[in-house]
Write a protein that holds these residues in place. Sequence first.
Motif, PDB file in Angstrom:
ATOM      1  N   ASP A 253      54.729  33.077  33.053  1.00  0.00           N
ATOM      2  CA  ASP A 253      53.270  33.522  33.119  1.00  0.00           C
ATOM      3  C   ASP A 253      52.872  34.680  33.957  1.00  0.00           C
ATOM      4  O   ASP A 253      53.208  34.448  35.235  1.00  0.00           O
ATOM      5  N   LEU A 254      52.117  35.695  33.638  1.00  0.00           N
ATOM      6  CA  LEU A 254      51.930  36.576  34.465  1.00  0.00           C
ATOM      7  C   LEU A 254      50.994  36.243  35.676  1.00  0.00           C
ATOM      8  O   LEU A 254      50.021  35.298  35.655  1.00  0.00           O
ATOM      9  N   GLY A 255      51.202  36.583  36.949  1.00  0.00           N
ATOM     10  CA  GLY A 255      50.628  36.196  37.973  1.00  0.00           C
ATOM     11  C   GLY A 255      49.264  37.194  38.325  1.00  0.00           C
ATOM     12  O   GLY A 255      49.408  38.128  37.552  1.00  0.00           O
ATOM     13  N   GLY A 256      48.222  36.885  39.153  1.00  0.00           N
ATOM     14  CA  GLY A 256      47.223  37.535  39.324  1.00  0.00           C
ATOM     15  C   GLY A 256      46.112  36.692  39.725  1.00  0.00           C
ATOM     16  O   GLY A 256      46.120  35.446  39.857  1.00  0.00           O
TER      17      GLY A 256
ATOM     18  N   GLN B   7      38.135  53.064  38.059  1.00  0.00           N
ATOM     19  CA  GLN B   7      38.253  53.892  39.383  1.00  0.00           C
ATOM     20  C   GLN B   7      39.968  53.929  39.565  1.00  0.00           C
ATOM     21  O   GLN B   7      40.081  54.520  40.650  1.00  0.00           O
ATOM     22  N   THR B   8      40.849  53.011  38.723  1.00  0.00           N
ATOM     23  CA  THR B   8      42.110  53.050  39.299  1.00  0.00           C
ATOM     24  C   THR B   8      43.413  53.623  38.395  1.00  0.00           C
ATOM     25  O   THR B   8      43.062  53.547  37.179  1.00  0.00           O
ATOM     26  N   LYS B   9      43.920  54.509  38.769  1.00  0.00           N
ATOM     27  CA  LYS B   9      44.973  55.106  37.954  1.00  0.00           C
ATOM     28  C   LYS B   9      45.993  54.190  37.316  1.00  0.00           C
ATOM     29  O   LYS B   9      46.247  54.031  36.319  1.00  0.00           O
ATOM     30  N   ARG B  10      46.422  53.377  38.312  1.00  0.00           N
ATOM     31  CA  ARG B  10      47.629  52.313  37.588  1.00  0.00           C
ATOM     32  C   ARG B  10      47.105  50.958  37.962  1.00  0.00           C
ATOM     33  O   ARG B  10      46.774  50.639  39.017  1.00  0.00           O
ATOM     34  N   VAL B  11      46.973  50.212  37.070  1.00  0.00           N
ATOM     35  CA  VAL B  11      46.465  48.831  37.023  1.00  0.00           C
ATOM     36  C   VAL B  11      46.936  47.841  36.145  1.00  0.00           C
ATOM     37  O   VAL B  11      47.321  48.395  34.908  1.00  0.00           O
ATOM     38  N   ALA B  12      47.006  46.757  36.484  1.00  0.00           N
ATOM     39  CA  ALA B  12      47.605  45.511  35.617  1.00  0.00           C
ATOM     40  C   ALA B  12      46.421  44.593  35.130  1.00  0.00           C
ATOM     41  O   ALA B  12      46.129  43.773  36.171  1.00  0.00           O
ATOM     42  N   MET B  13      45.706  44.682  34.156  1.00  0.00           N
ATOM     43  CA  MET B  13      44.765  44.037  33.701  1.00  0.00           C
ATOM     44  C   MET B  13      44.599  43.515  32.378  1.00  0.00           C
ATOM     45  O   MET B  13      45.064  44.238  31.423  1.00  0.00           O
ATOM     46  N   VAL B  14      44.429  42.171  32.261  1.00  0.00           N
ATOM     47  CA  VAL B  14      44.411  41.567  30.916  1.00  0.00           C
ATOM     48  C   VAL B  14      43.014  41.030  30.853  1.00  0.00           C
ATOM     49  O   VAL B  14      42.609  40.212  31.440  1.00  0.00           O
ATOM     50  N   GLU B  15      42.252  41.200  29.783  1.00  0.00           N
ATOM     51  CA  GLU B  15      40.957  40.718  29.556  1.00  0.00           C
ATOM     52  C   GLU B  15      41.042  39.687  28.416  1.00  0.00           C
ATOM     53  O   GLU B  15      41.908  39.703  27.306  1.00  0.00           O
TER      54      GLU B  15
ATOM     55  N   GLU C  95      36.163  36.846  31.051  1.00  0.00           N
ATOM     56  CA  GLU C  95      36.932  36.792  32.129  1.00  0.00           C
ATOM     57  C   GLU C  95      38.267  37.872  31.861  1.00  0.00           C
ATOM     58  O   GLU C  95      38.712  38.166  30.817  1.00  0.00           O
ATOM     59  N   ALA C  96      38.961  37.907  33.054  1.00  0.00           N
ATOM     60  CA  ALA C  96      40.060  39.018  32.919  1.00  0.00           C
ATOM     61  C   ALA C  96      41.002  38.573  34.114  1.00  0.00           C
ATOM     62  O   ALA C  96      40.896  38.008  35.012  1.00  0.00           O
ATOM     63  N   LEU C  97      42.512  38.646  33.833  1.00  0.00           N
ATOM     64  CA  LEU C  97      43.461  38.354  34.847  1.00  0.00           C
ATOM     65  C   LEU C  97      43.658  39.878  35.629  1.00  0.00           C
ATOM     66  O   LEU C  97      44.380  40.788  34.871  1.00  0.00           O
ATOM     67  N   ASN C  98      43.548  39.863  36.924  1.00  0.00           N
ATOM     68  CA  ASN C  98      44.002  41.240  37.621  1.00  0.00           C
ATOM     69  C   ASN C  98      45.309  41.059  38.005  1.00  0.00           C
ATOM     70  O   ASN C  98      45.220  40.292  38.971  1.00  0.00           O
ATOM     71  N   ALA C  99      46.158  41.536  37.454  1.00  0.00           N
ATOM     72  CA  ALA C  99      47.538  41.242  37.817  1.00  0.00           C
ATOM     73  C   ALA C  99      48.043  42.153  38.831  1.00  0.00           C
ATOM     74  O   ALA C  99      49.448  42.317  39.052  1.00  0.00           O
ATOM     75  N   SER C 100      47.192  43.004  39.241  1.00  0.00           N
ATOM     76  CA  SER C 100      47.459  44.093  40.460  1.00  0.00           C
ATOM     77  C   SER C 100      47.325  43.339  42.002  1.00  0.00           C
ATOM     78  O   SER C 100      47.680  43.992  42.790  1.00  0.00           O
ATOM     79  N   VAL C 101      46.707  42.156  41.739  1.00  0.00           N
ATOM     80  CA  VAL C 101      46.507  41.447  43.078  1.00  0.00           C
ATOM     81  C   VAL C 101      47.262  39.990  42.626  1.00  0.00           C
ATOM     82  O   VAL C 101      47.197  39.371  41.836  1.00  0.00           O
ATOM     83  N   ASN C 102      47.952  39.414  43.968  1.00  0.00           N
ATOM     84  CA  ASN C 102      48.682  38.139  43.994  1.00  0.00           C
ATOM     85  C   ASN C 102      49.482  38.143  42.628  1.00  0.00           C
ATOM     86  O   ASN C 102      49.595  36.991  41.998  1.00  0.00           O
ATOM     87  N   SER C 103      50.258  39.200  42.278  1.00  0.00           N
ATOM     88  CA  SER C 103      51.043  39.119  40.786  1.00  0.00           C
ATOM     89  C   SER C 103      52.404  38.811  41.188  1.00  0.00           C
ATOM     90  O   SER C 103      52.753  37.984  42.170  1.00  0.00           O
TER      91      SER C 103
ATOM     92  N   ARG D 235      51.043  36.411  24.995  1.00  0.00           N
ATOM     93  CA  ARG D 235      50.246  35.284  24.273  1.00  0.00           C
ATOM     94  C   ARG D 235      49.155  35.191  25.250  1.00  0.00           C
ATOM     95  O   ARG D 235      49.356  34.767  26.485  1.00  0.00           O
ATOM     96  N   LEU D 236      48.021  35.197  25.047  1.00  0.00           N
ATOM     97  CA  LEU D 236      46.725  34.915  25.672  1.00  0.00           C
ATOM     98  C   LEU D 236      46.230  33.471  25.479  1.00  0.00           C
ATOM     99  O   LEU D 236      45.995  33.149  24.321  1.00  0.00           O
ATOM    100  N   THR D 237      46.384  32.697  26.577  1.00  0.00           N
ATOM    101  CA  THR D 237      45.608  31.154  26.068  1.00  0.00           C
ATOM    102  C   THR D 237      45.207  30.503  27.345  1.00  0.00           C
ATOM    103  O   THR D 237      46.007  30.599  28.607  1.00  0.00           O
ATOM    104  N   HIS D 238      44.326  29.761  27.366  1.00  0.00           N
ATOM    105  CA  HIS D 238      43.737  29.046  28.360  1.00  0.00           C
ATOM    106  C   HIS D 238      43.631  29.655  29.790  1.00  0.00           C
ATOM    107  O   HIS D 238      44.350  29.152  30.847  1.00  0.00           O
ATOM    108  N   ARG D 239      43.257  30.982  29.617  1.00  0.00           N
ATOM    109  CA  ARG D 239      43.161  31.825  31.025  1.00  0.00           C
ATOM    110  C   ARG D 239      44.742  31.957  31.601  1.00  0.00           C
ATOM    111  O   ARG D 239      44.663  32.499  32.866  1.00  0.00           O
ATOM    112  N   ARG D 240      45.581  32.275  30.773  1.00  0.00           N
ATOM    113  CA  ARG D 240      47.038  32.661  31.088  1.00  0.00           C
ATOM    114  C   ARG D 240      47.202  33.736  30.105  1.00  0.00           C
ATOM    115  O   ARG D 240      46.825  33.787  29.114  1.00  0.00           O
ATOM    116  N   VAL D 241      48.348  34.464  30.794  1.00  0.00           N
ATOM    117  CA  VAL D 241      49.082  35.703  30.184  1.00  0.00           C
ATOM    118  C   VAL D 241      50.369  35.219  30.066  1.00  0.00           C
ATOM    119  O   VAL D 241      51.220  35.274  31.035  1.00  0.00           O
TER     120      VAL D 241
END
Length: 148
Positions: free
Chosen positions: A47-50, A64-72, A77-85, A102-108
């Motif tokens: 599972d992707l952390g964030g 606002q950010t050039k390099r970001v890891a974000m999954v909507e 809601e979205a998972l911000n994998a740039s933090v606590n990943s 695979r996106l499921t139950h607030r998980r990536v």
Amino acid sequence: MSSGRKKKELSTPEYRVFYPIKVAKSQIDGQGAYAQQRIPARKKIGDLGGVIITIREARRITAQTKRVAMVEFDNGEALNASVNSNELRYINHSCDPNTYMRLTHRRVEFYALRPIKVNEELTCNYGETHHDGKLPCQCGAKNCKGFI
């Protein structure tokens, strides 16, 4: 005067990585995630952390950010994998990937599309991104689409 509405509590689910992964320089872009043992086809890699945030906040950050890891997600809601990943944050895009997301139950979740060799870089076709097809793709695959 209070509106009586409670602010929605955003909690982040626990996440796990099931195979040892090393982060190292990538031939594709920046850092990459590399398998440290063979991963069989169709097995869950992890599972992707964030942290869970609102889509509104996610879109503000990506603008606002050039390099970001974000999954909507579809639930606002979205998972911000740039933090606590974790190391799965470094899975780079490829037009010829060896994993799928695979996106499921607030998980990536990431799964192997085919057997993955030791020291092979993990890649995933990101699909639609906040780059709107304008970011040049650097995957080098024979079937590369040219842009992400």
